[in-house]
Design a protein around this motif. Structure first.
Motif, mmCIF file in Angstrom:
data_model
loop_
_atom_site.group_PDB
_atom_site.id
_atom_site.type_symbol
_atom_site.label_atom_id
_atom_site.label_comp_id
_atom_site.label_asym_id
_atom_site.label_seq_id
_atom_site.Cartn_x
_atom_site.Cartn_y
_atom_site.Cartn_z
ATOM 1 N N ARG A 119 0.809 -1.213 0.000
ATOM 2 C CA ARG A 119 0.000 0.000 0.000
ATOM 3 C C ARG A 119 0.844 1.266 0.000
ATOM 4 N NH1 ARG A 119 -4.885 -1.585 3.899
ATOM 5 N NH2 ARG A 119 -4.441 0.492 4.650
ATOM 6 N N ASP A 120 2.149 1.114 -0.035
ATOM 7 C CA ASP A 120 3.043 2.267 -0.118
ATOM 8 C C ASP A 120 3.434 2.474 -1.581
ATOM 9 O OD1 ASP A 120 3.181 2.459 2.750
ATOM 10 O OD2 ASP A 120 4.669 0.853 2.733
ATOM 11 N N THR A 121 3.896 3.665 -1.914
ATOM 12 C CA THR A 121 4.484 3.933 -3.210
ATOM 13 C C THR A 121 5.961 4.216 -2.974
ATOM 14 O OG1 THR A 121 2.430 4.887 -4.030
ATOM 15 C CG2 THR A 121 4.422 5.387 -5.274
ATOM 16 N N VAL A 122 6.814 3.474 -3.658
ATOM 17 C CA VAL A 122 8.253 3.591 -3.436
ATOM 18 C C VAL A 122 8.983 3.804 -4.758
ATOM 19 C CG1 VAL A 122 8.168 2.133 -1.370
ATOM 20 C CG2 VAL A 122 8.623 1.093 -3.592
ATOM 21 N N ARG A 123 10.208 4.291 -4.620
ATOM 22 C CA ARG A 123 11.078 4.449 -5.786
ATOM 23 C C ARG A 123 12.417 3.819 -5.445
ATOM 24 N NH1 ARG A 123 14.222 9.554 -7.944
ATOM 25 N NH2 ARG A 123 13.922 10.165 -5.797
ATOM 26 N N LEU A 124 12.843 2.861 -6.256
ATOM 27 C CA LEU A 124 14.158 2.229 -6.135
ATOM 28 C C LEU A 124 15.073 2.940 -7.123
ATOM 29 C CD1 LEU A 124 16.107 -0.110 -5.286
ATOM 30 C CD2 LEU A 124 15.097 -1.433 -7.172
ATOM 31 N N TYR A 125 16.205 3.440 -6.638
ATOM 32 C CA TYR A 125 17.101 4.164 -7.531
ATOM 33 C C TYR A 125 18.570 3.965 -7.147
ATOM 34 C CZ TYR A 125 17.383 7.824 -3.866
ATOM 35 O OH TYR A 125 17.576 8.503 -2.694
ATOM 36 N N SER A 126 19.420 4.218 -8.123
ATOM 37 C CA SER A 126 20.858 4.275 -7.854
ATOM 38 C C SER A 126 21.257 5.741 -7.969
ATOM 39 C CB SER A 126 21.646 3.418 -8.850
ATOM 40 O OG SER A 126 21.456 3.883 -10.162
ATOM 41 N N GLN A 127 22.328 6.103 -7.297
ATOM 42 C CA GLN A 127 22.775 7.491 -7.331
ATOM 43 C C GLN A 127 24.263 7.538 -7.606
ATOM 44 O OE1 GLN A 127 21.344 9.881 -4.139
ATOM 45 N NE2 GLN A 127 22.563 11.653 -4.682
ATOM 46 N N GLY A 128 24.629 8.389 -8.555
ATOM 47 C CA GLY A 128 26.030 8.569 -8.900
ATOM 48 C C GLY A 128 26.776 9.268 -7.774
ATOM 49 N N PRO A 129 28.092 9.327 -7.888
ATOM 50 C CA PRO A 129 28.882 9.964 -6.834
ATOM 51 C C PRO A 129 28.617 11.466 -6.740
ATOM 52 C CG PRO A 129 30.281 9.263 -8.672
ATOM 53 C CD PRO A 129 28.906 8.783 -8.958
ATOM 54 N N ASP A 130 28.697 11.978 -5.538
ATOM 55 C CA ASP A 130 28.554 13.409 -5.309
ATOM 56 C C ASP A 130 29.766 14.147 -5.873
ATOM 57 O OD1 ASP A 130 26.273 12.728 -3.943
ATOM 58 O OD2 ASP A 130 27.121 13.062 -1.950
ATOM 59 N N THR A 131 29.569 15.414 -6.197
ATOM 60 C CA THR A 131 30.652 16.243 -6.713
ATOM 61 C C THR A 131 30.884 17.397 -5.751
ATOM 62 O OG1 THR A 131 29.961 15.726 -8.956
ATOM 63 C CG2 THR A 131 31.443 17.599 -8.693
ATOM 64 N N PHE A 132 32.135 17.572 -5.328
ATOM 65 C CA PHE A 132 32.473 18.661 -4.411
ATOM 66 C C PHE A 132 33.104 19.802 -5.194
ATOM 67 C CE2 PHE A 132 35.473 20.789 -1.480
ATOM 68 C CZ PHE A 132 34.553 21.254 -0.558
ATOM 69 N N ASN A 133 32.591 21.004 -4.990
ATOM 70 C CA ASN A 133 33.124 22.199 -5.631
ATOM 71 C C ASN A 133 34.002 22.924 -4.622
ATOM 72 O OD1 ASN A 133 33.518 24.858 -6.578
ATOM 73 N ND2 ASN A 133 31.660 24.741 -7.812
ATOM 74 N N ARG A 134 35.293 22.870 -4.833
ATOM 75 C CA ARG A 134 36.232 23.486 -3.884
ATOM 76 C C ARG A 134 36.082 25.006 -3.826
ATOM 77 N NH1 ARG A 134 39.722 19.868 -1.895
ATOM 78 N NH2 ARG A 134 40.154 17.997 -3.082
ATOM 79 N N ALA A 135 35.731 25.627 -4.936
ATOM 80 C CA ALA A 135 35.604 27.081 -4.974
ATOM 81 C C ALA A 135 34.458 27.574 -4.092
ATOM 82 C CB ALA A 135 35.394 27.558 -6.410
ATOM 83 N N THR A 136 33.340 26.853 -4.112
ATOM 84 C CA THR A 136 32.171 27.290 -3.337
ATOM 85 C C THR A 136 32.021 26.527 -2.028
ATOM 86 O OG1 THR A 136 30.704 25.718 -4.426
ATOM 87 C CG2 THR A 136 30.939 27.895 -5.451
ATOM 88 N N GLY A 137 32.703 25.398 -1.914
ATOM 89 C CA GLY A 137 32.588 24.589 -0.704
ATOM 90 C C GLY A 137 31.292 23.816 -0.614
ATOM 91 N N THR A 138 30.624 23.643 -1.749
ATOM 92 C CA THR A 138 29.344 22.932 -1.744
ATOM 93 C C THR A 138 29.475 21.569 -2.417
ATOM 94 O OG1 THR A 138 28.663 23.956 -3.818
ATOM 95 C CG2 THR A 138 28.003 25.070 -1.784
ATOM 96 N N THR A 139 28.621 20.686 -2.018
ATOM 97 C CA THR A 139 28.572 19.356 -2.614
ATOM 98 C C THR A 139 27.271 19.223 -3.392
ATOM 99 O OG1 THR A 139 29.867 18.429 -0.804
ATOM 100 C CG2 THR A 139 28.579 16.884 -2.123
ATOM 101 N N THR A 140 27.383 18.765 -4.627
ATOM 102 C CA THR A 140 26.220 18.521 -5.465
ATOM 103 C C THR A 140 25.962 17.022 -5.502
ATOM 104 O OG1 THR A 140 26.787 20.427 -6.831
ATOM 105 C CG2 THR A 140 25.233 18.832 -7.763
ATOM 106 N N PRO A 141 24.759 16.597 -5.101
ATOM 107 C CA PRO A 141 24.464 15.156 -5.134
ATOM 108 C C PRO A 141 24.563 14.599 -6.547
ATOM 109 C CG PRO A 141 22.791 16.356 -3.892
ATOM 110 C CD PRO A 141 23.644 17.381 -4.583
ATOM 111 N N GLY A 142 24.982 13.346 -6.657
ATOM 112 C CA GLY A 142 25.083 12.680 -7.947
ATOM 113 C C GLY A 142 23.722 12.461 -8.574
ATOM 114 N N ALA A 143 23.735 12.206 -9.870
ATOM 115 C CA ALA A 143 22.482 11.986 -10.607
ATOM 116 C C ALA A 143 21.789 10.711 -10.115
ATOM 117 C CB ALA A 143 22.772 11.883 -12.093
#
Length: 136
Positions: A19-43
């Motif tokens: 009775r739940d709705t779920v999503r099974l997914y894989s995620q690529g590696p995160d990318t770290f931007n040294r200039a901004t200090g932020t991490t962008t999650p992988g696709a």
């Protein structure tokens, strides 16, 4: 009743309890931007989205572990998907893939992201069961 008839009935009953709705997914590696200090999650690549059943396995036996600079409690869940769930050609479910609860009659479950730790495969199973853990 023969084995095939019993399995068909069992699979129909198992699916009715999903009775739940779920999503099974894989995620690529995160990318770290040294200039901004932020991490962008992988696709994210969605492998399945549809009905499922999410239930805790061992609530009381969760394990406390250190993750980076904080402590987290690992709680085990079992995610059941329809036995005949198709995946993109040649894809196998691997540890580290994730299951997100998109909708549930228990509103507290919505948004829960579980990490796959294993899967059970069998031609005589009534559902496809994934062992997962909540790493929050």
């Amino acid at each position: 009743m023969n084995v095939d008839g019993a399995l068909a009935a069992g699979r129909a009953a198992a699916k009715a309890r999903m009775r739940d709705t779920v999503r099974l997914y894989s995620q690529g590696p995160d990318t770290f931007n040294r200039a901004t200090g932020t991490t962008t999650p992988g696709a994210k690549t969605t492998l399945y989205q549809g009905v499922g059943r999410v239930r805790p396995l061992a609530q009381a036996s969760g394990e406390d572990v250190q993750a980076a600079d904080r402590e987290v409690r690992l709680l085990e869940y079992q995610v059941s998907l329809p036995w005949d769930t198709p995946l993109p050609g040649g894809t196998r479910v691997l540890p580290g893939m994730r299951v997100e609860v998109l909708a549930s009659r228990d509103a507290r479950m919505v948004g829960l992201v579980l990490w796959v730790t294993g899967g059970q495969f069998s031609d005589q199973a009534t559902a496809w069961r994934l062992t997962t853990e909540d790493r929050s």
